[in-house]
Design an enzyme around this catalytic site. Sequence first.
Site, PDB file in Angstrom:
ATOM      1  CB  SER A 146     -14.524  73.299  57.523  1.00  0.00           C
ATOM      2  OG  SER A 146     -14.931  73.280  58.869  1.00  0.00           O
ATOM      3  CE  LYS A 201     -11.943  75.749  60.492  1.00  0.00           C
ATOM      4  NZ  LYS A 201     -13.246  75.127  60.218  1.00  0.00           N
ATOM      5  CB  SER A 236     -10.752  71.541  60.347  1.00  0.00           C
ATOM      6  OG  SER A 236     -11.854  72.190  59.749  1.00  0.00           O
TER       7      SER A 236
END
Length: 473
Positions: free
Chosen positions: A107, A110, A305
């Site tokens: 993640s 991102k 997230s």
Amino acid sequence: MLATVLLLVLAGVGVFVARPGPVAGWLGEDEPKPTATATPPEPDPEAVLAGLDPNAPEPTPDGVRAALAPLVGQPELGSRVNVSVADVATGTSLYAKGADAPTVPASVTKLVTAVTVLEARGPGYRIPTRAVAGAAPGEVVIVGGGDPTLAVDGKGFYPGAARLDDLARQVKAALGGTAPTKVTVDATLFPGPRVAAGWDGDIPTGGFGARISALMTDGARSEPDKARRTFEETNHAAERTAEPDLFAGRAFARLLGLPGSAVGTGRAPAAPASPAAGAPAPGTELGKVQSLPVIRLVDIMISDSDNVIAEALARQVALARKQPASFVGAGRAMDVVAGELGLPADELDLADGSGLSRNNRISPSLLTDLLTIAGNGRHPELGAIFGGLPVAAWSGTLNERYQVAATKAGAGVVRAKTGTLTGVHAIAGLVTTADGRLLTFAVLTDQAPADSMDGTRQALDRITSALAVCGCR
């Protein structure tokens, strides 16, 4: 001077970090009516991150190496640990171990999505959802523009989102005396597969991802009200609908007084060259609603997230750079924008915008370069990424971390995006040293023991806490 500029940028986007207020208010629910036994108001929030000292001494590479070298070999990190640490004010590399090696980022991806969409679209851009007249009398075509936060009504999952009931009211007014007869869903803005290469099989229905469509409501959550109520206890997971565009189309049909059977898929007619008298000509816009601005969507994506928002924002990068708004087109466009910002695009290879794909590769040094560019004041629009970054032992995905003795030094002074897949762990962000110097770091490990999640996270936290506690000179 650059450190001073960064302080101003961070101050503008939320270095003053406060514990959230009542959850109901944050989620957009109606405020409770006051009663005689009402809970007293919360006290004013306290600052979490202290102001920066632009004159703080800069760490030396030898000092940083002495602090980190014993920690990067912790067995909980596995056999491949790649690290980059740099000084934000000068951009000087202070520590590099496999820093240029493309690594599975999870993640932490991102951060790239956030920076590229802010650069390509701008912080104030809003994603439209339109309704136009169809080819047949009474036919209404709802055209998805890629807003993942679109709500059906005031009970949607995302606070302040655009709403289908507002769009339906506009449509009814525009049609005048013509009764709606059919709803056609046009989600063709996003071509190609709805699931990315490299996604684990359970991602579309497992609660943290969804099939990506240009039209969806509430991030494809099938029960947004329940998802809001169980947000914390389910760790943000929620059941997702298998057909997000048709799910949204049926909700829109109900608002127009039509049954679900009146919903189909197709393409909107081209807009007419000039307005026509009488009933709206095919392609005439009947209504439009717009998403929250990109700066707010980025904040939600990073702090929660949110994988679905990430994929939608990646496609906005594609649209802004005239690429197909698909997984492949978004990856190509983000690579282009990264290159425009001077980042080493050869150290970036993205199959998606959320980090769910195991095919993604990002180097740690690209991440520290990206964070430096976002904070050095030359691209003020990129400073928005810092507002949503979780704070150690305080918020987001770092709320429960930095609690043990070996990591408590990082509490409140580490601000970072985390990433986790089975066997993959990452953390990238900012830390203030004991002398008040702001550093950026990225630590990625993609061959960690599969059964040591907590241990691997603590090993990462020990590395960043070591930066917080030392002057490293």
